[in-house]
Design a protein around this motif. Sequence first.
Motif, PDB file in Angstrom:
ATOM      1  N   ALA A 196     -44.623  53.780 -98.385  1.00  0.00           N
ATOM      2  CA  ALA A 196     -43.573  53.341 -99.318  1.00  0.00           C
ATOM      3  C   ALA A 196     -44.173  52.553-100.479  1.00  0.00           C
ATOM      4  O   ALA A 196     -43.756  52.704-101.644  1.00  0.00           O
ATOM      5  CB  ALA A 196     -42.545  52.504 -98.574  1.00  0.00           C
ATOM      6  N   TRP A 209     -45.868  54.892-102.820  1.00  0.00           N
ATOM      7  CA  TRP A 209     -44.857  55.660-103.561  1.00  0.00           C
ATOM      8  C   TRP A 209     -44.425  54.906-104.815  1.00  0.00           C
ATOM      9  O   TRP A 209     -44.356  55.480-105.905  1.00  0.00           O
ATOM     10  CB  TRP A 209     -43.660  55.921-102.641  1.00  0.00           C
ATOM     11  CG  TRP A 209     -42.661  56.901-103.173  1.00  0.00           C
ATOM     12  CD1 TRP A 209     -41.521  56.625-103.845  1.00  0.00           C
ATOM     13  CD2 TRP A 209     -42.727  58.323-103.083  1.00  0.00           C
ATOM     14  NE1 TRP A 209     -40.849  57.773-104.191  1.00  0.00           N
ATOM     15  CE2 TRP A 209     -41.584  58.844-103.713  1.00  0.00           C
ATOM     16  CE3 TRP A 209     -43.645  59.211-102.520  1.00  0.00           C
ATOM     17  CZ2 TRP A 209     -41.331  60.207-103.794  1.00  0.00           C
ATOM     18  CZ3 TRP A 209     -43.395  60.561-102.602  1.00  0.00           C
ATOM     19  CH2 TRP A 209     -42.249  61.059-103.227  1.00  0.00           C
ATOM     20  N   GLU A 210     -44.166  53.607-104.659  1.00  0.00           N
ATOM     21  CA  GLU A 210     -43.749  52.804-105.798  1.00  0.00           C
ATOM     22  C   GLU A 210     -44.913  52.551-106.740  1.00  0.00           C
ATOM     23  O   GLU A 210     -44.781  52.654-107.962  1.00  0.00           O
ATOM     24  CB  GLU A 210     -43.166  51.473-105.315  1.00  0.00           C
ATOM     25  CG  GLU A 210     -41.848  51.602-104.584  1.00  0.00           C
ATOM     26  CD  GLU A 210     -40.752  52.168-105.461  1.00  0.00           C
ATOM     27  OE1 GLU A 210     -40.791  51.931-106.703  1.00  0.00           O
ATOM     28  OE2 GLU A 210     -39.876  52.878-104.939  1.00  0.00           O
ATOM     29  N   GLY A 228     -41.159  56.370-107.979  1.00  0.00           N
ATOM     30  CA  GLY A 228     -39.910  55.789-107.530  1.00  0.00           C
ATOM     31  C   GLY A 228     -38.663  56.420-108.104  1.00  0.00           C
ATOM     32  O   GLY A 228     -37.570  56.233-107.564  1.00  0.00           O
ATOM     33  N   ARG A 229     -38.790  57.186-109.206  1.00  0.00           N
ATOM     34  CA  ARG A 229     -37.577  57.807-109.741  1.00  0.00           C
ATOM     35  C   ARG A 229     -37.037  58.889-108.801  1.00  0.00           C
ATOM     36  O   ARG A 229     -35.897  59.314-108.935  1.00  0.00           O
ATOM     37  CB  ARG A 229     -37.856  58.406-111.112  1.00  0.00           C
ATOM     38  CG  ARG A 229     -38.971  59.439-111.154  1.00  0.00           C
ATOM     39  CD  ARG A 229     -39.098  60.014-112.558  1.00  0.00           C
ATOM     40  NE  ARG A 229     -40.246  60.889-112.684  1.00  0.00           N
ATOM     41  CZ  ARG A 229     -40.477  61.663-113.742  1.00  0.00           C
ATOM     42  NH1 ARG A 229     -39.631  61.614-114.766  1.00  0.00           N
ATOM     43  NH2 ARG A 229     -41.538  62.432-113.790  1.00  0.00           N
ATOM     44  N   PRO A 286     -35.989  59.263-105.046  1.00  0.00           N
ATOM     45  CA  PRO A 286     -35.763  58.388-103.893  1.00  0.00           C
ATOM     46  C   PRO A 286     -36.551  58.860-102.671  1.00  0.00           C
ATOM     47  O   PRO A 286     -36.655  60.060-102.403  1.00  0.00           O
ATOM     48  CB  PRO A 286     -34.256  58.495-103.661  1.00  0.00           C
ATOM     49  CG  PRO A 286     -33.836  59.758-104.329  1.00  0.00           C
ATOM     50  CD  PRO A 286     -34.757  59.940-105.480  1.00  0.00           C
TER      51      PRO A 286
END
Length: 780
Positions: free
Chosen positions: A573, A576-577, A582-583, A585
């Motif tokens: 996670a 991912w960010e 992050g755009r 989900p």
Amino acid sequence: MPEEDSGSAHGRFQRGFEVRSPRALPRLESFNVPEKLSYRIKNRLLGPPLVTEDLDDQRIGKPTALAILSSDVMSSSAYATEAMLGVLVPAVGLAAFSLVVPVSLLVLVVLIFVTASYLEVIKAYPKAGGAYVVARDTFGSGLARVAAASLFVDYILTVAVSISAGADALASAVPALTPYVTMITVVFVLGIAYGNLRGIREAGKTFAVPTYLFIGSMFLMIGVGVARGIFGHLPVYTHFGAGVYPAGTAGVGLLLGASVFIFLKAFASGGTALTGTEAISNGVSVFQNPQPRNARITLVVMSIILGTLLLGVSGLAAVTHATPYLSGDPTVLSQIARAVFGDSPLGRVLYFALDIFTMGILTLAANTSFAGLPFLASFAASDGFLPKSFTVRGHRLVYSSAIVALAVVSVVLLVATNSNVYTLISLYAIGVFTGFTIAGAGMVKHHLIEREKNWRRRALINGASAVLSAAVDITFIVTKFTAGAWTIVVIVPLLVIVFTRFKRSHDSEVKALTDGLEAIEGEVLPRKHKVLILVDEVDVATVTALNYSRILGADSVTALHFVIDEKHAEALAQQWEAGGLGRTPLELLDCQDRRLRRAAGQVVMDALSDGDSQVSVLIPHRIYPRFSGSILHDQTSGSLAEVIAQLPHATPILIPHRVKPQPLPKVSPRAVSEPFDEASPEPLDSRDGVVPIAHLHVRQRAHVLGRVSVIRLSSYHGTTSTAARLEDATGGLMLVFPGRSAIPGLSSGMNVSAEGTVVEVDGHLAMINPLYEFLPLNAK
């Protein structure tokens, strides 16, 4: 060259395209596809791959075909007489030598009718027409399966018997090799399989010389033996030595004390001489044109040679009293050769040469099966009775799967029977005579239906062959039932059951893929499109799948990760960010029981629960370059796709990514409409004004020559049209035929000469309704 009208159809066709400025048809100039290690080994062992157009070059003439397709029949003259004596000697002793010639003559009568029957088969089925094809077309698939099973058994036993007999012949010449006979047979099988995997022509070059050396040496032995017999100089074996078959006692009467049962048993054993006769009718397609005529001539020549050799060997055995040995060597033929050629230096050389040539032909007799069975297997597989892999030509344009399968089964059989000829021969010939019977009966029905010229005479020939073959078959089963023939009576029905199961599976798959097709085509599609991306790592493979999702025009895109390791999920996670993803989900779904297949199916079902959605599931599929990669890394993508595909309106999409990518192919667009450049390469062929495609331009009338690479059937504004891409070494253009759903004779891979006016269609150069001519594959 057919010519089509290019008037109104041309206009209708052009209006169906978006017209842009002319552009090149891209050509991939250098894409180095990485080859697997297995392919590189195959290249080294078998030679470079042959392309489909080389198939014509692989066709063979009559002399080579005789060697490839008739070696089994020819070789049987080396052991058929011995098989007959092996039955007669224990029953009537020396009287066996008075009966062996009459039994041989009876076998030749059957040979004549079987040959005549298969001449009719080849005439009626000029492409390929063994018992299987005849039975399928006249009696249906039920009896065709029986024919196929019988012939499969015969082909397998042909390999085992001929290889064993060849090894025995070698042991006769070199007795020190006797303990290693089984090992030698395995090496022989692998060698013949290897030769056939290299291609038909390669096999012909390899196997033709030994076949003709054997035939020549046999005729020499028979000629010398007959001459010496006429002048009374042919020696006779006057006693039964140690190790020979125990001799019975002669009696009186027509059969000299032999019962009808014994006589028929000897006749059935001699019938093994006919095995392999069907191979020519199965292999008509390997002949050079005219194929049917060449096949028929070869069949007649084969039968004449076989009849002469069999009668000659039996006659010399009757005179010399050559007796079979329990161990199999020295063979009857070896004893005859020793008696005929004598003990002089030249005689010993000729005797040794015949033994070696006999070993060669007996070994190569197995090649008849390696040449015939693959064609039979391809017919059966095309009808759904065997796996489809048997219909595919391999590296060297032969049916490799069937060749490998035959080699494996034959080796197992040889090892299991310790390569004993007499154990194997008791199982022999039932299959082939069943095939003869079915082929003859099927041709009778064919004649009754078609009623072609002289159909009554031809039906009589085929009917007589069927009756005689059935009589031999029944005789063989009855007389050799307890000696092992019962196994064939059991195996053939079992094979028929296997074929039936394959057929049912094939038909059910076809039905599943075609049932409801119209309903699916007219089905109202869901209004929403959801995309789910299964994420295991944040890496290039995942980002590639994410980028692909953005071109699908979906209503929603969601990334999913099934949490098996909480620490790994937290790290994923954060990545991912941190990676700016992050755009899209990312959902972390609990999967404590680690049943990923169940979890994936459940999440897709949830996405489908609104009843108006189509769900595409993107699964990053990492491809590792080495075999170890599939072991070291998790490979669940295919398994997940299998589960998701079972759900309605759910489509799994594997997004492949090579972990160690190869260089991308270089796309070299060449403007096919560029004007002729004096510095450009010379045209490929200046005959009749042929112009390289790269030198064409719009509104030019030109004559081009190239190979059809693609055929496309399209519908434009309701008009069905056929288009073919024609390529030469410089570029490509489209040949367009508006309003035509097919062009008779046109197929991909063929050479075509075309002439017409160059126009622009959908940004590409094309010719509308050109004059065209199909050319030979080797045309330049």
